[in-house]
Design an enzyme around this catalytic site. Sequence first.
Site, PDB file in Angstrom:
ATOM      1  N   HIS A  55       0.857  -1.183   0.000  1.00 55.73           N
ATOM      2  CA  HIS A  55       0.000   0.000   0.000  1.00 55.73           C
ATOM      3  C   HIS A  55       0.899   1.241   0.000  1.00 55.73           C
ATOM      4  CE1 HIS A  55      -3.954  -1.973   1.623  1.00 55.73           C
ATOM      5  NE2 HIS A  55      -3.374  -2.702   0.682  1.00 55.73           N
ATOM      6  N   GLU A  57       1.041   3.822   2.007  1.00 54.69           N
ATOM      7  CA  GLU A  57       1.599   4.206   3.303  1.00 54.69           C
ATOM      8  C   GLU A  57       2.713   3.262   3.741  1.00 54.69           C
ATOM      9  OE1 GLU A  57      -1.584   3.664   2.495  1.00 54.69           O
ATOM     10  OE2 GLU A  57      -2.969   4.765   3.800  1.00 54.69           O
ATOM     11  N   CYS A  85      -5.838   1.995   5.826  1.00 55.80           N
ATOM     12  CA  CYS A  85      -6.533   0.749   6.181  1.00 55.80           C
ATOM     13  C   CYS A  85      -5.924   0.217   7.482  1.00 55.80           C
ATOM     14  CB  CYS A  85      -6.388  -0.273   5.044  1.00 55.80           C
ATOM     15  SG  CYS A  85      -4.799  -1.143   5.035  1.00 55.80           S
TER      16      CYS A  85
END
Lengths: 158, 158
Positions: A55, A57, A85
């Site tokens: 992802h 991040e 998330c």
Amino acid sequence: MSDNHEFFMRRAIELAQSGIDKNAGGPFGAVIVKDGKIIAEAHNEVTSTNDPTAHAEVTAIRRACKELDTFQLDDCTLYTSCEPCPMCLGAIYWARPKQVFFAGDRIDAAAVDFDDQFIYDELEKAIEKREIPFLRILREEAIPVFDNWKNKKDKQEY
Amino acid sequence: MSDNHEFFMRRAIELAQSGIDKNAGGPFGAVIVKDGKIIAEAHNEVTSTNDPTAHAEVTAIRRACKELDTFQLDDCTLYTSCEPCPMCLGAIYWARPKQVFFAGDRIDAAAVDFDDQFIYDELEKAIEKREIPFLRILREEAIPVFDNWKNKKDKQEY
């Protein structure tokens, strides 16, 4: 200062778009800033790198830590184009930046078929009620290893 | 069958010990099995690789996906020496193995100073009440990127 935050968030959003354009993965971007400078940036790369943990991040956190040669993002700020998330939120707590800015949220993400809420709900469930079965075995063999860690003199904590 | 589960869990626990012995990171190991064979294994490498996301489970998931050349762990079983932290639990839901076996749990981990419960608690808090500040800006500029994703014809979903 607020202008700076908008500047860095715009870069995160721009990265999200560039990830779409490159077919890298989902529509998410992130930037990590220290002392007013970008030290790492990323867009989602899940499908292009076959890494479900890539992802924006998580990838930005990995790159920032490489850049700073540390596993802690002291005094750093993370800008992400969408609310993290649960996986990324966990990664943020392990990396410990001082603050996080986000633009879209989990409801916006769900509207384009990224159902983070399902994972949030699973995390809150008792372990025996989850959609993926979690089964416990051999606790008695794992505990001595924890004790070895506890008693280790030269361990590096994190 | 139950013997097999114990065999693979013993390997995960052995990896946890080897990570301690090598000063790689925390006392955690994980193994991923498909069709009765180990396809990936890992111990925690947070401090040795300066990667706060290099928990045993995340690292094993990344390696298994590389091995299988996919971002989904269909029909795989994950064995981890300790109940996954929220980050790893999120990674598990994104990778979607069919089941997870664990040995120690979050209470055992807390006893050797790995406070996963703090992160679980933070995840459940309203975003404005967290220890790390989460601040929202520029939603209106992020949403058009989500719309671009939604309307993209050749996107690969995950």
